[in-house]
Design a protein around this motif. Structure first.
Motif, short mmCIF file in Angstrom:
data_model
loop_
_atom_site.label_atom_id
_atom_site.label_comp_id
_atom_site.label_asym_id
_atom_site.label_seq_id
_atom_site.Cartn_x
_atom_site.Cartn_y
_atom_site.Cartn_z
N VAL A 95 12.68 -32.89 6.92
CA VAL A 95 12.82 -33.19 5.50
C VAL A 95 11.47 -33.60 4.91
O VAL A 95 11.08 -33.14 3.83
N ARG A 96 10.75 -34.43 5.61
CA ARG A 96 9.45 -34.89 5.13
C ARG A 96 8.49 -33.70 4.99
O ARG A 96 7.81 -33.55 3.96
N LEU A 97 8.43 -32.84 6.00
CA LEU A 97 7.53 -31.69 5.98
C LEU A 97 7.90 -30.73 4.85
O LEU A 97 7.04 -30.31 4.07
N LEU A 98 9.17 -30.38 4.73
CA LEU A 98 9.60 -29.46 3.68
C LEU A 98 9.35 -30.03 2.29
O LEU A 98 8.93 -29.32 1.37
N THR A 99 9.61 -31.31 2.12
CA THR A 99 9.41 -31.94 0.82
C THR A 99 7.95 -31.94 0.42
O THR A 99 7.61 -31.57 -0.71
N TRP A 100 7.08 -32.34 1.32
CA TRP A 100 5.66 -32.41 0.97
C TRP A 100 5.04 -31.03 0.78
O TRP A 100 4.18 -30.85 -0.10
N ILE A 101 5.46 -30.05 1.55
CA ILE A 101 4.98 -28.68 1.32
C ILE A 101 5.50 -28.17 -0.03
O ILE A 101 4.78 -27.51 -0.77
N GLY A 102 6.75 -28.51 -0.35
CA GLY A 102 7.30 -28.13 -1.65
C GLY A 102 6.54 -28.77 -2.80
O GLY A 102 6.26 -28.11 -3.81
N ILE A 103 6.20 -30.03 -2.66
CA ILE A 103 5.42 -30.70 -3.72
C ILE A 103 4.03 -30.06 -3.83
O ILE A 103 3.53 -29.83 -4.94
N ARG A 156 16.68 -30.95 0.86
CA ARG A 156 17.86 -31.71 0.42
C ARG A 156 19.07 -31.38 1.29
O ARG A 156 19.84 -32.25 1.64
N LYS A 157 19.23 -30.09 1.61
CA LYS A 157 20.38 -29.69 2.43
C LYS A 157 20.33 -30.34 3.81
O LYS A 157 21.32 -30.88 4.30
N ILE A 158 19.15 -30.31 4.44
CA ILE A 158 19.00 -30.94 5.76
C ILE A 158 19.20 -32.44 5.65
O ILE A 158 19.87 -33.05 6.49
N GLY A 159 18.63 -33.05 4.63
CA GLY A 159 18.75 -34.50 4.47
C GLY A 159 20.17 -34.95 4.25
O GLY A 159 20.61 -35.94 4.85
N ILE A 160 20.89 -34.26 3.40
CA ILE A 160 22.27 -34.65 3.11
C ILE A 160 23.16 -34.45 4.33
O ILE A 160 24.04 -35.27 4.63
N ALA A 161 22.91 -33.36 5.08
CA ALA A 161 23.77 -33.06 6.23
C ALA A 161 23.46 -33.92 7.45
O ALA A 161 24.38 -34.30 8.19
N ASP A 162 22.20 -34.23 7.69
CA ASP A 162 21.82 -34.82 8.98
C ASP A 162 21.31 -36.25 8.95
O ASP A 162 21.15 -36.86 9.99
N ILE A 163 21.03 -36.79 7.76
CA ILE A 163 20.44 -38.12 7.70
C ILE A 163 21.42 -39.07 7.00
O ILE A 163 21.82 -38.83 5.86
N GLY A 171 17.26 -38.71 -1.59
CA GLY A 171 16.57 -37.46 -1.86
C GLY A 171 15.80 -37.41 -3.15
O GLY A 171 15.65 -36.34 -3.74
N ARG A 172 15.28 -38.54 -3.60
CA ARG A 172 14.58 -38.54 -4.89
C ARG A 172 13.30 -37.73 -4.85
O ARG A 172 12.97 -37.04 -5.81
N LEU A 173 12.56 -37.79 -3.75
CA LEU A 173 11.31 -37.05 -3.67
C LEU A 173 11.55 -35.54 -3.62
O LEU A 173 10.85 -34.77 -4.28
#
Length: 96
Positions: free
Chosen positions: A7-15, A54-61, A66-68
């Protein structure tokens, strides 16, 4: 790789892709040929990465905040919106 790391990696690459697209929108002379198409690609990539995070975060964490990733998705929508306007204008000009 844990779900948190994904989630961290996908979010920061997305940003990063969203900010790159935003910079290309702010400075359109940077890419004189194909600029709007690159911007659209970056915007779509931002959306895909943000919603995948968001999908990974909601399902697995448990207790996922998921604000970021939501901010990255909103950035992606903005890039697609503004780049899409320019790309549509180019298509209309070519058609006429």
């Amino acid at each position: 790789m844990t779900a948190e790391a994904k989630v961290r990696l996908l979010t920061w690459i997305g940003i990063a892709t969203g900010l790159t697209g935003g910079l290309l929108i702010a400075f359109p002379k940077t890419l004189p040929v194909g600029g709007p198409w690159v911007q659209l690609g970056l915007g779509i990539a931002t959306l895909v990465l943000a919603f995948r995070a968001r999908k990974i975060g909601i399902a697995d964490i448990e207790g996922f905040d998921g604000r970021l990733s939501l901010a990255a998705a909103l950035l992606g929508f903005l890039v697609v919106f503004f780049a899409g306007q320019v790309a549509f204008g180019i298509l209309v000009d070519v058609a006429n």
